[in-house]
Structure formats: structure tokens, C-alpha cells
Design a protein around this motif. Sequence first.
Motif, mmCIF file in Angstrom:
data_model
loop_
_atom_site.group_PDB
_atom_site.id
_atom_site.type_symbol
_atom_site.label_atom_id
_atom_site.label_comp_id
_atom_site.label_asym_id
_atom_site.label_seq_id
_atom_site.Cartn_x
_atom_site.Cartn_y
_atom_site.Cartn_z
ATOM 1 N N LYS A 1 -7.325 2.743 3.814
ATOM 2 C CA LYS A 1 -7.944 1.894 2.805
ATOM 3 C C LYS A 1 -8.333 2.730 1.594
ATOM 4 O O LYS A 1 -8.557 3.930 1.689
ATOM 5 N N ARG A 2 -8.396 2.078 0.457
ATOM 6 C CA ARG A 2 -8.792 2.764 -0.760
ATOM 7 C C ARG A 2 -10.196 3.345 -0.609
ATOM 8 O O ARG A 2 -11.077 2.731 -0.023
ATOM 9 N N ARG B 1 0.830 -1.204 0.000
ATOM 10 C CA ARG B 1 0.000 0.000 0.000
ATOM 11 C C ARG B 1 0.866 1.255 0.000
ATOM 12 O O ARG B 1 0.565 2.236 -0.700
#
Length: 339
Positions: free
Chosen positions: A322-323, A50
Motif C-alpha cells: 500500500k502507498r 499498482r
Amino acid sequence: MGLAPSLVLKAALLLGGVHPAPTIEPSEFQDWFLASFDGTLELDDDLTERVQEFRYVFVMGLMNERSPGYLEQNVRELKQLGVPSSRIHRIAPSSDASFRENLDEIRAAFKEIADQGPEPMVIIGHSRGACDALAFALHEAEFISERVVALFLVQGPFGGSGAADYVLGSGVPMDRQIPPPARALANLFRNAEARKLERGKHSGIVDLTSDASERFWKRLLDSRRSSIPIVGPRTFYIEATVPPSRQPPLRRPVARYLETYYGPNDGLVAAGDQYLPELGTRLGMLEVSHMDLTHRFPAARPQRRLRGALVQAIAVSVGRVKRGKHDLSDRTDQDSSPR
């Protein structure tokens, strides 16, 4: 969809942002920093992957033009985490210009970076570069909403610097509380900077007096109130203090002067001046000098782990995000350059 719902959706996207801002507890950040410094911080594969998906932008501070090695190790640490060189950028605002004079140059630099790819950005500003980065963010809130995950503002002189006050003659005069050798060195520093100012060099220091800083940020915050709900959740202050005895030798007189008349400091900026109370999250106080997190020896202490700890703590902070539903990787046709 009618006009009114469209406006509501756009307003919601602006406030919440295309990419969710990280939620960082100061105690967590401190723990990550110390664990990295001790060599016990572990980044799992998912988090590391990430971290590699962001674009990192460093905004450099005053006198960056004559600071060899400035941020070099920080960049190297990001590369060791697998971040491609093409996604690591440095913006170097002129030390001879004011905040306002630098704004167009900084805006153009961010536009150029934004044009290189849709990755969400992590902005890391140091010293006056932290002030430049936040001033840009408040002027360009829509860009921040669309492209930026977080701004980490490292030891920024938002309340000005007593050192700048002293150089420009508005600071507290030194008396016998300061030993004669330290007074002599401080006067040499002031005279050298005064000569540079006479030649039009380092004019950016004028913005960093206590009075000038107070006026600048009051006017900017008053005029950009609508930007605060967008920029505030993405703004994180990294502050520091350290005793003068732990400063590099040539900076000890300045640190001693600040400690005597302004209180605890990092060698250039007093503790209470490294954040704006109107917006953002304070991540706690680190025990480092003003250059320790960004410069190499002899400007900073010869402890490379400090620079690595800063980068790794930031990496964990953003790697946990998080996306969002509106990730820019799915919106490459969107114009998201600074306006």
C-alpha cells in the motif's frame, strides 16, 4: 520542531522508508511463481494498476556484454502488465571490473534513473548483478530508504562460486568422480577463461571466489552496520538448484563438478552461497538453472514461462504494497539522488 525531534523523525523515516517494504512469505512467493508457470495466476485490476506505478531496475550479471537476449523477455513481461517502457531500466556493470570499480558507474546509473521521475523503484539483480545491487544498497542506504521498495536478488553468488574457484586454481581438483568427457569440457572452460583473464577480460570473476567473497562482504557489512536495518527489510533472495541432467548441455560439466564437491547448485552457484545470513529474507528454492529466469534458449531452457513466472511473482509481491504516507509522488521537489 526542535532539532532533536527533527533528527528522530529523519531517523524513523530512514529506517521505515518513504515507501513501505513488502512483507512476503516464502511459501506465498513459491505459490505465485508456480501458479504463474502453470498459467493459473490471476492479477486483478487493482493489483495490476499498482504494479504499473513502480519504476523497475534490472542489474545484469557477469558477461552481460555478450549475452544477447539477456532479460529481454523479463522486460517484455513487465510491458504486458502495462508498465511503460520509460519505467523499465537495465544497468550493465562491467564484467572486466571489480565490485569497487563498478560502484561509481552503478551509483551514477541510479542517479540518472532517479532523475527521470519520483516513482518508487523495484530493483531486480541477477547473478553478480545481485551482488552489485546489494553492495550499492549498503553504500547508499538513504537512497534506498527514500526511493526503493524492494531488492529482489536472483541467484547471487554472495558466498562466491566454486566455478570461479576452479577457474582461478583455488577450487577442489577434479578426480575420477567426474567422468573423463566432463573433465575435458571443464578444463576447456577453465583454459578459455584463463586466457580471457590474461587479456584483462572478465576480471570481475576474481571477486567471485569463495575467499574473495567472504572478505568483501565481511568488510562491507562491518563498515555499513547502520545500513542493515534500512536495507535488510527490503532485501529478498531468490535461490535455485537443479540437477546437472536438467542443465543446458555445455553447462552440465560445471554443474556436475559443483554437485560433486560443493553440493546442490544451479549450475554456477552452490545452494548455500546464494544469500547473506546477516540481512534479508529468503524466498525459498526454485528448481531452475542459473540462466533459466533471465536468458532465452539456448543459454537457458526453452521455457518462456519461467521468465514470465519470475516477473509475475515479483509483481504480486510489490503490487500488494500500500502507498505510504510520504509517497514520493507528493514530494517531487525533494532531492533523493544517490549521494
